[in-house]
Design an enzyme around this catalytic site. Sequence first.
Site, PDB file in Angstrom:
ATOM      1  N   GLU A   1      39.973  45.475  45.267  1.00 25.19           N
ATOM      2  CA  GLU A   1      39.152  46.235  46.279  1.00 25.19           C
ATOM      3  C   GLU A   1      40.000  46.870  47.341  1.00 25.19           C
ATOM      4  O   GLU A   1      39.469  48.062  47.807  1.00 25.19           O
ATOM      5  CB  GLU A   1      38.088  45.553  46.827  1.00 25.19           C
ATOM      6  CG  GLU A   1      36.627  45.491  46.065  1.00 25.19           C
ATOM      7  CD  GLU A   1      35.960  46.733  46.292  1.00 25.19           C
ATOM      8  OE1 GLU A   1      35.570  47.177  47.283  1.00 25.19           O
ATOM      9  OE2 GLU A   1      35.739  47.188  45.065  1.00 25.19           O
TER      10      GLU A   1
ATOM     11  N   THR B   1      42.698  41.183  46.373  1.00 25.73           N
ATOM     12  CA  THR B   1      41.788  41.955  45.338  1.00 25.73           C
ATOM     13  C   THR B   1      42.079  43.354  45.171  1.00 25.73           C
ATOM     14  O   THR B   1      42.758  43.996  45.989  1.00 25.73           O
ATOM     15  CB  THR B   1      40.280  41.776  45.927  1.00 25.73           C
ATOM     16  OG1 THR B   1      39.486  42.881  45.347  1.00 25.73           O
ATOM     17  CG2 THR B   1      40.318  42.167  47.410  1.00 25.73           C
TER      18      THR B   1
ATOM     19  N   LYS C   1      39.609  42.040  53.575  1.00 26.27           N
ATOM     20  CA  LYS C   1      40.753  41.257  52.582  1.00 26.27           C
ATOM     21  C   LYS C   1      41.817  42.006  52.904  1.00 26.27           C
ATOM     22  O   LYS C   1      43.057  41.329  52.700  1.00 26.27           O
ATOM     23  CB  LYS C   1      40.257  41.687  51.121  1.00 26.27           C
ATOM     24  CG  LYS C   1      39.166  40.672  50.467  1.00 26.27           C
ATOM     25  CD  LYS C   1      39.685  39.168  50.233  1.00 26.27           C
ATOM     26  CE  LYS C   1      38.727  38.377  49.668  1.00 26.27           C
ATOM     27  NZ  LYS C   1      39.159  37.072  49.247  1.00 26.27           N
TER      28      LYS C   1
ATOM     29  N   TYR D   1      34.124  44.449  52.965  1.00 28.50           N
ATOM     30  CA  TYR D   1      34.964  43.294  52.180  1.00 28.50           C
ATOM     31  C   TYR D   1      36.213  43.826  52.000  1.00 28.50           C
ATOM     32  O   TYR D   1      37.111  42.801  52.385  1.00 28.50           O
ATOM     33  CB  TYR D   1      34.091  43.098  50.736  1.00 28.50           C
ATOM     34  CG  TYR D   1      34.835  42.365  49.940  1.00 28.50           C
ATOM     35  CD1 TYR D   1      34.824  40.901  49.713  1.00 28.50           C
ATOM     36  CD2 TYR D   1      35.772  42.753  48.967  1.00 28.50           C
ATOM     37  CE1 TYR D   1      35.571  40.324  48.969  1.00 28.50           C
ATOM     38  CE2 TYR D   1      36.316  42.083  47.783  1.00 28.50           C
ATOM     39  CZ  TYR D   1      36.357  40.912  47.978  1.00 28.50           C
ATOM     40  OH  TYR D   1      37.174  40.016  47.069  1.00 28.50           O
TER      41      TYR D   1
HETATM   42  P1  NAP Z   1      32.629  33.301  44.208  1.00 30.15           P
HETATM   43  O1  NAP Z   1      32.140  32.848  42.846  1.00 30.15           O
HETATM   44  O2  NAP Z   1      31.920  34.172  45.076  1.00 30.15           O
HETATM   45  O3  NAP Z   1      33.214  31.975  44.873  1.00 30.15           O
HETATM   46  C1  NAP Z   1      33.213  32.147  46.274  1.00 30.15           C
HETATM   47  C2  NAP Z   1      33.584  30.608  46.777  1.00 30.15           C
HETATM   48  O4  NAP Z   1      33.582  30.664  48.341  1.00 30.15           O
HETATM   49  C3  NAP Z   1      32.144  29.724  46.716  1.00 30.15           C
HETATM   50  O5  NAP Z   1      32.820  28.484  46.499  1.00 30.15           O
HETATM   51  C4  NAP Z   1      31.717  29.725  48.141  1.00 30.15           C
HETATM   52  O6  NAP Z   1      30.779  28.487  48.286  1.00 30.15           O
HETATM   53  C5  NAP Z   1      32.884  29.638  48.790  1.00 30.15           C
HETATM   54  N1  NAP Z   1      32.453  30.130  50.249  1.00 30.15           N
HETATM   55  C6  NAP Z   1      31.537  31.048  50.615  1.00 30.15           C
HETATM   56  N2  NAP Z   1      31.544  31.032  51.924  1.00 30.15           N
HETATM   57  C7  NAP Z   1      32.286  30.053  52.609  1.00 30.15           C
HETATM   58  C8  NAP Z   1      32.467  29.546  53.841  1.00 30.15           C
HETATM   59  N3  NAP Z   1      31.990  30.042  54.919  1.00 30.15           N
HETATM   60  N4  NAP Z   1      33.565  28.411  53.884  1.00 30.15           N
HETATM   61  C9  NAP Z   1      34.010  27.750  52.722  1.00 30.15           C
HETATM   62  N5  NAP Z   1      33.709  28.367  51.415  1.00 30.15           N
HETATM   63  C10 NAP Z   1      32.794  29.479  51.395  1.00 30.15           C
HETATM   64  O7  NAP Z   1      33.951  34.372  44.007  1.00 30.15           O
HETATM   65  P2  NAP Z   1      35.064  34.149  42.933  1.00 30.15           P
HETATM   66  O8  NAP Z   1      34.831  35.191  41.775  1.00 30.15           O
HETATM   67  O9  NAP Z   1      35.416  32.851  42.405  1.00 30.15           O
HETATM   68  O10 NAP Z   1      36.327  34.612  43.568  1.00 30.15           O
HETATM   69  C11 NAP Z   1      37.475  33.816  43.980  1.00 30.15           C
HETATM   70  C12 NAP Z   1      38.059  34.621  45.216  1.00 30.15           C
HETATM   71  O11 NAP Z   1      38.818  35.577  44.695  1.00 30.15           O
HETATM   72  C13 NAP Z   1      37.136  35.280  46.392  1.00 30.15           C
HETATM   73  O12 NAP Z   1      37.943  35.162  47.430  1.00 30.15           O
HETATM   74  C14 NAP Z   1      37.178  36.775  45.673  1.00 30.15           C
HETATM   75  O13 NAP Z   1      37.010  37.489  46.950  1.00 30.15           O
HETATM   76  C15 NAP Z   1      38.446  36.692  45.220  1.00 30.15           C
HETATM   77  N6  NAP Z   1      38.648  37.886  44.059  1.00 30.15           N
HETATM   78  C16 NAP Z   1      37.545  37.734  43.110  1.00 30.15           C
HETATM   79  C17 NAP Z   1      37.640  38.495  42.072  1.00 30.15           C
HETATM   80  C18 NAP Z   1      36.849  38.687  40.818  1.00 30.15           C
HETATM   81  O14 NAP Z   1      36.635  39.486  40.067  1.00 30.15           O
HETATM   82  N7  NAP Z   1      36.041  37.559  40.737  1.00 30.15           N
HETATM   83  C19 NAP Z   1      38.820  39.554  41.969  1.00 30.15           C
HETATM   84  C20 NAP Z   1      39.670  39.686  43.078  1.00 30.15           C
HETATM   85  C21 NAP Z   1      39.524  38.728  44.078  1.00 30.15           C
HETATM   86  P3  NAP Z   1      29.131  28.355  47.977  1.00 30.15           P
HETATM   87  O15 NAP Z   1      29.300  27.998  46.465  1.00 30.15           O
HETATM   88  O16 NAP Z   1      28.817  27.210  48.735  1.00 30.15           O
HETATM   89  O17 NAP Z   1      28.766  29.812  48.113  1.00 30.15           O
HETATM   90  N1  GDD Z   2      26.809  43.937  41.684  1.00 26.35           N
HETATM   91  C1  GDD Z   2      26.432  45.214  41.413  1.00 26.35           C
HETATM   92  N2  GDD Z   2      24.800  44.948  40.656  1.00 26.35           N
HETATM   93  N3  GDD Z   2      27.154  45.912  40.586  1.00 26.35           N
HETATM   94  C2  GDD Z   2      26.646  47.117  39.963  1.00 26.35           C
HETATM   95  C3  GDD Z   2      25.313  47.285  39.830  1.00 26.35           C
HETATM   96  C4  GDD Z   2      24.443  46.112  40.250  1.00 26.35           C
HETATM   97  O1  GDD Z   2      23.140  46.263  39.811  1.00 26.35           O
HETATM   98  N4  GDD Z   2      25.089  48.515  39.083  1.00 26.35           N
HETATM   99  C5  GDD Z   2      26.177  48.937  39.098  1.00 26.35           C
HETATM  100  N5  GDD Z   2      27.059  48.353  39.689  1.00 26.35           N
HETATM  101  C6  GDD Z   2      28.648  48.559  39.787  1.00 26.35           C
HETATM  102  C7  GDD Z   2      29.123  48.574  41.414  1.00 26.35           C
HETATM  103  O2  GDD Z   2      28.423  49.766  42.054  1.00 26.35           O
HETATM  104  C8  GDD Z   2      30.551  48.644  41.271  1.00 26.35           C
HETATM  105  O3  GDD Z   2      30.967  49.762  41.003  1.00 26.35           O
HETATM  106  C9  GDD Z   2      30.697  47.871  39.952  1.00 26.35           C
HETATM  107  O4  GDD Z   2      29.459  47.729  39.037  1.00 26.35           O
HETATM  108  C10 GDD Z   2      31.301  46.324  39.726  1.00 26.35           C
HETATM  109  O5  GDD Z   2      30.346  45.743  40.689  1.00 26.35           O
HETATM  110  P1  GDD Z   2      30.388  44.032  41.030  1.00 26.35           P
HETATM  111  O6  GDD Z   2      30.495  43.319  39.581  1.00 26.35           O
HETATM  112  O7  GDD Z   2      29.824  43.889  41.949  1.00 26.35           O
HETATM  113  O8  GDD Z   2      32.005  43.952  41.281  1.00 26.35           O
HETATM  114  P2  GDD Z   2      32.952  44.782  42.475  1.00 26.35           P
HETATM  115  O9  GDD Z   2      34.139  45.344  41.482  1.00 26.35           O
HETATM  116  O10 GDD Z   2      32.268  45.372  43.596  1.00 26.35           O
HETATM  117  O11 GDD Z   2      33.578  43.362  43.140  1.00 26.35           O
HETATM  118  C11 GDD Z   2      34.262  42.228  42.230  1.00 26.35           C
HETATM  119  O12 GDD Z   2      35.534  42.583  41.918  1.00 26.35           O
HETATM  120  C12 GDD Z   2      36.409  42.752  43.083  1.00 26.35           C
HETATM  121  C13 GDD Z   2      37.906  42.842  42.614  1.00 26.35           C
HETATM  122  O13 GDD Z   2      38.047  44.387  42.414  1.00 26.35           O
HETATM  123  C14 GDD Z   2      33.983  40.983  43.104  1.00 26.35           C
HETATM  124  O14 GDD Z   2      34.346  39.995  42.331  1.00 26.35           O
HETATM  125  C15 GDD Z   2      35.201  41.190  44.400  1.00 26.35           C
HETATM  126  O15 GDD Z   2      35.022  40.002  45.240  1.00 26.35           O
HETATM  127  C16 GDD Z   2      36.451  41.483  43.875  1.00 26.35           C
HETATM  128  O16 GDD Z   2      37.420  41.427  44.881  1.00 26.35           O
END
Ligand code: NAP
Ligand code: GDD
Length: 339
Positions: free
Chosen positions: A133, A131, A159, A155
């Site tokens: 992050e 990520t 990671k 987090y």
């Molecule tokens: P998400 O929607 O939060 O999905 C997380 C998945 O992990 C869900 O299927 C959840 O199952 C499963 N999980 C949670 N706890 C678990 C456990 N103890 N054992 C097995 N499975 C478990 O996340 P996403 O946005 O699809 O992201 C996928 C991956 O990419 C994550 O590792 C995230 O950190 C990483 N990532 C995401 C982004 C982004 O912007 N989306 C960017 C960079 C990296 P449940 O449905 O049961 O909760």
């Molecule tokens: N969630 C959330 N809720 N974020 C908020 C809010 C709110 O009400 N208001 C402002 N934000 C700001 C957060 O402080 C952050 O700076 C930004 O919006 C994005 O927040 P999120 O959407 O929660 O995503 P993230 O960037 O913290 O994390 C996501 O992206 C990562 C990759 O850079 C997640 O998907 C992580 O799993 C992933 O690794």
Amino acid sequence: MKKVALITGITGQDGSYLTELLIKKNYKVHGIIRRSSSINTKRLDHLFNNKNFRNKKLFLHYGDLTDSISTSNIISKVRPNEIYNLAAQSHVKVSFETPMYTADLDALGTLRILEAVKNLKLKTKIYNASTSELYGDNKAKIMSEETKFSPVSPYGIAKLYAFEIVRCYRNAYNIFASNGILFNHESPRRGETFVTRKITLGLSNYIKQGKYFELGNLSAKRDWGHARDYVWGMWKILQLKKPLDLVLSTGKTYSVEYFLTSCLKYLKIKFKKKIINKQIHFIDLKNNKIICKTNNKYLRPNEVPYLKGSSLLARKTINWKPKTNFNLLVKEMIDSDLK
Ligand code: NAP
Ligand code: GDD
């Protein structure tokens, strides 16, 4: 022979798009799901309820990545060609409240998979969901594979362990394991507590019920793409001949406030901004109602203020670039939530 993939985190946003992609590519897809008291497979139901897929192309197994035994048993039973490790406690703010659990799952979960593949002597290719992050408070204007990591949340730090343990096992045991350093990617299937979805869902509730919603830091900037494009990148990373860690990003960055005002513009809602009791309010010019306001409870103990990625290496090595731009992402998310 059909390729077999195992997806951890199959019920999540990325897991569901990846399952669709792999089924289209004629894979047999196995996924690990957690037992929960309420149904957690809604993002997969359109696939799992299809009788052409269920137990023919798509197979679900109960397990948990914090449980070494179930993780290793499933890998041993499925013997996949490819593992996509997407399971995580993926919410940055929640990681401050559940730091130990986040470390166990996001850091050690990856180790459990690597250990299982090593001990079973499998030739499995592993994709690890890393990520942006990891860059944390690094002040670089644009982040690439060369940029120093400086995570600032439990987090991000969990990671970082996962990222490094992947590299360690790759070098020490010759395991094909790659990290995708993915910048934020969103979609109509995004979890409802992430900021983009909170905004698109919040606005659709405002339109339907006149209720306002609350946000935290509006000035943070993110490089937002569409999840569908990013899971295609994950697959491409595993099709390389050699493992490689790659950044996937759009190369553009916008503030949370810009995401909000772009949605308002798309919905043709005219608004004014007003500060009341130190909180920013967005007020509908048509009826003087509050659409959205800030609330300090959504601020984080540590913030990542700015992220913008360079995926030049991914363009060169896997010929990947995102297909969905920012405005299309906004449109798709709003249209879906309005429905
Ligand atoms: P998400 O929607 O939060 O999905 C997380 C998945 O992990 C869900 O299927 C959840 O199952 C499963 N999980 C949670 N706890 C678990 C456990 N103890 N054992 C097995 N499975 C478990 O996340 P996403 O946005 O699809 O992201 C996928 C991956 O990419 C994550 O590792 C995230 O950190 C990483 N990532 C995401 C982004 C982004 O912007 N989306 C960017 C960079 C990296 P449940 O449905 O049961 O909760
Ligand atoms: N969630 C959330 N809720 N974020 C908020 C809010 C709110 O009400 N208001 C402002 N934000 C700001 C957060 O402080 C952050 O700076 C930004 O919006 C994005 O927040 P999120 O959407 O929660 O995503 P993230 O960037 O913290 O994390 C996501 O992206 C990562 C990759 O850079 C997640 O998907 C992580 O799993 C992933 O690794």
